[in-house]
Design a protein around this motif. Structure first.
Motif, short mmCIF file in Angstrom:
data_model
loop_
_atom_site.label_atom_id
_atom_site.label_comp_id
_atom_site.label_asym_id
_atom_site.label_seq_id
_atom_site.Cartn_x
_atom_site.Cartn_y
_atom_site.Cartn_z
N MET A 1 -48.08 -10.33 4.96
CA MET A 1 -48.78 -10.66 4.38
C MET A 1 -48.65 -12.34 3.09
O MET A 1 -49.35 -12.15 2.55
N ASP A 2 -47.17 -11.68 3.15
CA ASP A 2 -46.48 -12.96 2.70
C ASP A 2 -47.33 -13.96 2.75
O ASP A 2 -47.54 -14.88 2.05
N GLN A 3 -47.17 -14.49 3.92
CA GLN A 3 -47.93 -15.27 5.11
C GLN A 3 -49.39 -16.11 4.46
O GLN A 3 -49.77 -17.42 4.33
N LEU A 4 -50.19 -14.70 4.26
CA LEU A 4 -51.22 -14.54 4.56
C LEU A 4 -51.13 -15.18 3.27
O LEU A 4 -52.67 -16.06 2.73
N ARG A 5 -50.71 -14.55 1.90
CA ARG A 5 -51.29 -15.30 0.55
C ARG A 5 -51.36 -16.53 0.70
O ARG A 5 -51.64 -17.23 -0.62
N LEU A 6 -49.87 -17.29 1.04
CA LEU A 6 -49.33 -18.48 1.20
C LEU A 6 -50.73 -19.55 1.39
O LEU A 6 -50.78 -19.84 1.06
N ASN A 7 -51.08 -18.93 2.91
CA ASN A 7 -52.22 -19.40 3.55
C ASN A 7 -53.51 -20.00 2.82
O ASN A 7 -54.20 -20.50 2.49
N VAL A 8 -53.72 -18.97 2.32
CA VAL A 8 -55.17 -18.27 1.22
C VAL A 8 -54.99 -19.69 0.37
O VAL A 8 -55.91 -20.16 -0.52
N ASP A 9 -53.49 -19.08 -0.77
CA ASP A 9 -53.42 -20.15 -1.48
C ASP A 9 -53.71 -21.27 -1.50
O ASP A 9 -53.93 -22.35 -1.72
N ASP A 10 -52.80 -22.01 -0.06
CA ASP A 10 -52.82 -23.18 0.14
C ASP A 10 -54.31 -24.08 0.32
O ASP A 10 -55.25 -25.14 0.12
N LEU A 11 -55.61 -22.79 0.96
CA LEU A 11 -56.25 -22.74 1.41
C LEU A 11 -57.69 -23.97 -0.10
O LEU A 11 -57.92 -24.28 -0.13
N LEU A 12 -57.28 -22.73 -1.34
CA LEU A 12 -58.05 -22.57 -2.44
C LEU A 12 -57.59 -24.23 -3.03
O LEU A 12 -58.32 -25.38 -3.47
N THR A 13 -56.42 -24.32 -2.54
CA THR A 13 -55.64 -25.44 -3.92
C THR A 13 -56.01 -26.69 -3.08
O THR A 13 -55.82 -27.83 -3.45
N SER A 14 -56.22 -26.78 -1.62
CA SER A 14 -56.88 -28.18 -0.49
C SER A 14 -58.35 -27.79 -0.45
O SER A 14 -58.76 -29.19 -0.48
#
Length: 747
Positions: free
Chosen positions: A225-238
């Motif tokens: 879940m921690d990795q998923l949230r990081l991935n989502v954050d990266d997706l949104l900021t990019s």
């Protein structure tokens, strides 16, 4: 009595795992399961029904009902309470089952002794594979704990069925992913292909379903879940979200990824004895079942977000799934639920075919498939749940049929068809550089449609005389933000460079309807095909249109250029569009930029209204292109994305051909060049009819030029027109039969 009266769910799941680990056939395993569940639930009956086919359940094991009814009792989805559980993909908890609406008594089972019933669907990723049922003689309202516990067991049964743990005699107990399957969909691109399955989103295989250490499983879940949230954050900021509405949607996506209630439900399932992967799949199955029942498109989209996050989380937990950069296997046929143009382009032209569960004939994925001449079938449900990577597969784009794991007989017949098509292509190559001149001396211009740089090499190989339609919207659809003017100008320049001395007709941005930009506000319209789209959007919001016109003019670098405006419905829209272009031309001159040495401005005739425009329209317009796909749907009032009505109306209907003739005659009277652009232009018989009705230019996908040119060179246009006129005079609805008989007689 809840499940804890006979032992907690974790103990039951461990016993189930022990049972499944023991050597034995599928029937023995099912028999052990119903006995264990009945004991732990404190019920007199436990039964397992498995799906025999898409709509039939079969009783495969029971503790408490008559054994002779096993593999004999069958129910349709929706039949009786058990069938209703399967149809609704939701539990039924009835203290007095015979009084429930939909109850049906099956006398061969001896179930008349039992009053209460609890049934839960055996489902995996939203697909119902069967039903698990417990029953009691006494009236009993099962508790929430009972329902949840039985759902957990059903989830394990679903996973084990997927792994082939219940293989035995009978249709309901065949090994998964091994039988031949035929999927009847719809054609989005003709042609035939033989290859192997390449799943766009491969199924996750879960081999361990029962957790030995719940705390360790929750730790695995937390890490993922921690990795998923990081991935989502990266997706949104990019991602350039391009507007408050898009930001709201993306934030909703982030909200799901940080949902405490979602994590809490997953942890509860782990505490009950499931591994983290199965807990995620259990929740995902419930989400997909809700998606199927929700009518509101907004809520359904939000549930789709949660489904997508579940897929991402499963890939993190298992390490499975396709990764960017993975090699595309030889003879790959892409299989997906749906796919966007950018994702499809990443695979490249090496694909041999495309099969989608969703999709539409007007989607940009379909447009790319047609440009690449790759056979494509849409609406082939539920192929993504049945196919595995590297399964043999045959795609018949002509009939809209897909054979998964075909028999030898089917494969042999299919190979004969491919051999015939290959021989035909060799014949077409021989006339590549010859004109499309009929036997009675009429020459028809042959143009190709394009939308990507990769399409341009087909100008030479197909024998096309130019690009009759270059779709500029693909560059906008494949991005997360509006393309920059300089980038577009460079692209248009490269397109013209690649075309050399052959003319390219650029159509300005045609978005709206089924072509929605991710970075623009999505407007929900009751009938988007007839709504705010194409030139209507360009005239109301001129900023992007002016920018694109500047890019087109600069990309020409002083060379001759054709620009065409889409979806013109009345003369004033063409005048306004042309005035905007002329103003941009003057502005470019003042800035010192080169402008085209010759600029021809045309319109797409896609609505019947434009055929009856004032004479001044035909005098002012440099050229007209009949947009056949849209024109036909508006002419017949038949949505071309709706298979129920789309196929009802024949292009060779006398009414439609007479309308084409009217357009051709009006254009001829003003000496205005006119062409037909669309799917039907690439069908040899239809193309022959269009030429007979007076059209002298056709624009189509490159692969169709050979077959159409071959037809025209073998036909006498005056004779074809006579056949059409005779059929019209007879009162026939369509000229197809008469024309086909004539062609057959001519050999």
């Amino acid at each position: 009595m809840d499940i804890n009266a006979g032992g907690n769910s974790r103990d039951l799941l461990k016993k189930l795992r022990e049972t499944l680990a023991v050597e034995g056939d599928g029937q023995e395993r099912l028999d052990h399961i119903v006995g264990l569940v009945a004991e732990h639930m404190g019920t007199e009956v436990c039964s397992i029904y498995l799906r025999r086919d898409r709509q039939t359940l079969e009783l495969c094991a029971t503790q408490g009902l008559k054994q002779e009814s096993v593999h004999q009792t069958r129910l349709r989805f929706g039949e009786g309470l058990v069938g209703l559980v399967a149809k609704r993909a939701a539990p039924i908890n009835a203290a007095d089952a015979p009084q429930e609406k939909g109850f049906r008594y099956m006398p061969e089972t001896g179930e008349e002794l039992y009053t209460s019933l609890l049934g839960v669907p055996v489902q995996r990723l939203g697909e119902v594979l069967g039903v698990l049922v417990v029953q009691n003689k006494s009236a009993r309202q099962f508790s929430e704990d009972d329902v949840y516990a039985l759902e957990v067991v059903a989830m394990v049964i679903a996973e084990m069925k997927e792994l082939g743990a219940f293989v035995g005699d009978g249709e309901a107990m065949t090994a998964p992913h091994q039988r031949p399957h035929l999927f009847k969909g719809a054609s989005a691109q003709e042609g035939s292909a033989k290859g192997v399955v390449l799943l766009h989103d491969p199924q996750i295989v879960v081999s361990n379903v029962v957790a030995d250490d719940p705390e360790a499983e929750k730790e695995r879940l937390s890490t993922a879940m921690d990795q998923l949230r990081l991935n989502v954050d990266d997706l949104l900021t990019s991602t350039n979200t391009g507007g408050q509405d898009q930001k709201d949607v993306m934030e909703a996506y982030r909200m799901f990824a940080n949902s405490k209630s979602w994590v809490s439900r997953l942890e509860t399932s782990i505490d009950r004895g499931l591994t983290a992967e199965v807990a995620v799949e259990k929740e995902q199955s419930a989400t997909r079942a809700r998606m199927a029942r929700v009518p509101d498109p907004y809520l359904r989209e939000r549930l789709h977000d949660l489904d997508d996050l579940s897929n991402r989380l499963l890939r993190l937990l298992t390490g499975q799934g396709r990764r960017a950069g993975d090699a595309v296997p030889e003879n790959a046929i892409l299989v997906a639920r749906n796919i966007g143009p950018a994702e499809l382009l990443e695979y490249g032209k090496t694909l041999k075919g495309i099969v989608l569960e969703g999709g539409s004939v007007g989607s940009h994925a379909a447009i790319i498939a047609r440009a690449w001449a790759i056979p494509m079938v849409i609406h082939a449900e539920p192929i993504t749940r049945e196919a595995l990577n590297n399964d043999p597969i045959l795609v018949d784009g002509d009939q809209g049929v897909v054979h998964l794991r075909p028999t030898e007989e089917v494969t042999s017949a299919f190979q004969d068809k491919i051999a015939m098509l290959t021989a035909a292509q060799t014949k077409y190559a021989a006339i590549r550089n010859e004109p499309a001149t009929t036997l009675d001396g009429v020459t028809v211009g042959m143009q190709m449609n394009a939308g990507l740089m990769v399409d341009l090499p087909s100008l030479e190989t197909s024998g096309a005389e130019g690009v009759g339609l270059f779709r500029t919207e693909l560059q906008f659809l494949m991005r997360n933000a509006v393309p920059k003017r300089d980038e577009l100008a460079a692209l248009y320049s490269r397109v013209m460079d690649a075309a050399g001395d052959k003319r390219v007709t650029f159509r300005t941005l045609d978005i709206g309807s089924d072509k929605v930009l991710s970075y623009m506000k999505n407007i929900n319209e009751p009938n988007p095909a007839m709504g705010w789209r194409a030139i209507r959007m360009g005239l109301d919001k001129p900023g992007v249109m002016k920018m694109q016109l500047q890019a087109l003019l600069r990309g020409a670098k002083g060379r001759p250029m054709n620009i065409m405006f889409p979806f013109i419905a009345q003369y004033s829209e063409f005048l306004d569009s042309r005035a905007m272009l002329e103003a941009v031309v003057e502005s470019e001159k003042k800035l010192g930029h080169a402008v085209p040495s010759e600029l021809k401005v045309g319109a797409m005739l896609e609505t019947p209204s434009l055929a009856f425009a004032p004479d001044q329209f035909f005098e002012t317009c440099d050229f007209i292109s009949i947009g056949g796909n849209d024109l036909k749907q508006f002419f017949y009032a038949a949505d071309r994305e709706n298979e129920r009505v789309r196929s009802r109306y024949d292009t060779l209907n006398v009414s439609f051909l007479s309308f084409i003739e009217l357009i051709a005659e009006r254009c001829k009277s003003f000496d205005t060049p006119v062409s037909f652009c669309g799917e039907d232009a690439g069908k040899p018989v239809e193309a022959l009819c269009f030429a007979a009705m007076g059209l002298r230019n056709l624009s189509m996908r490159p692969a169709s030029i050979g077959p159409v040119k071959h037809m025209l060179r073998k036909a006498n246009l005056a004779e074809a027109k006579q056949v059409i006129d005779t059929a019209r005079g007879s009162g026939a609805q369509s000229v197809r039969k008469d024309l086909m008989d004539w062609l057959k007689n001519r050999g």
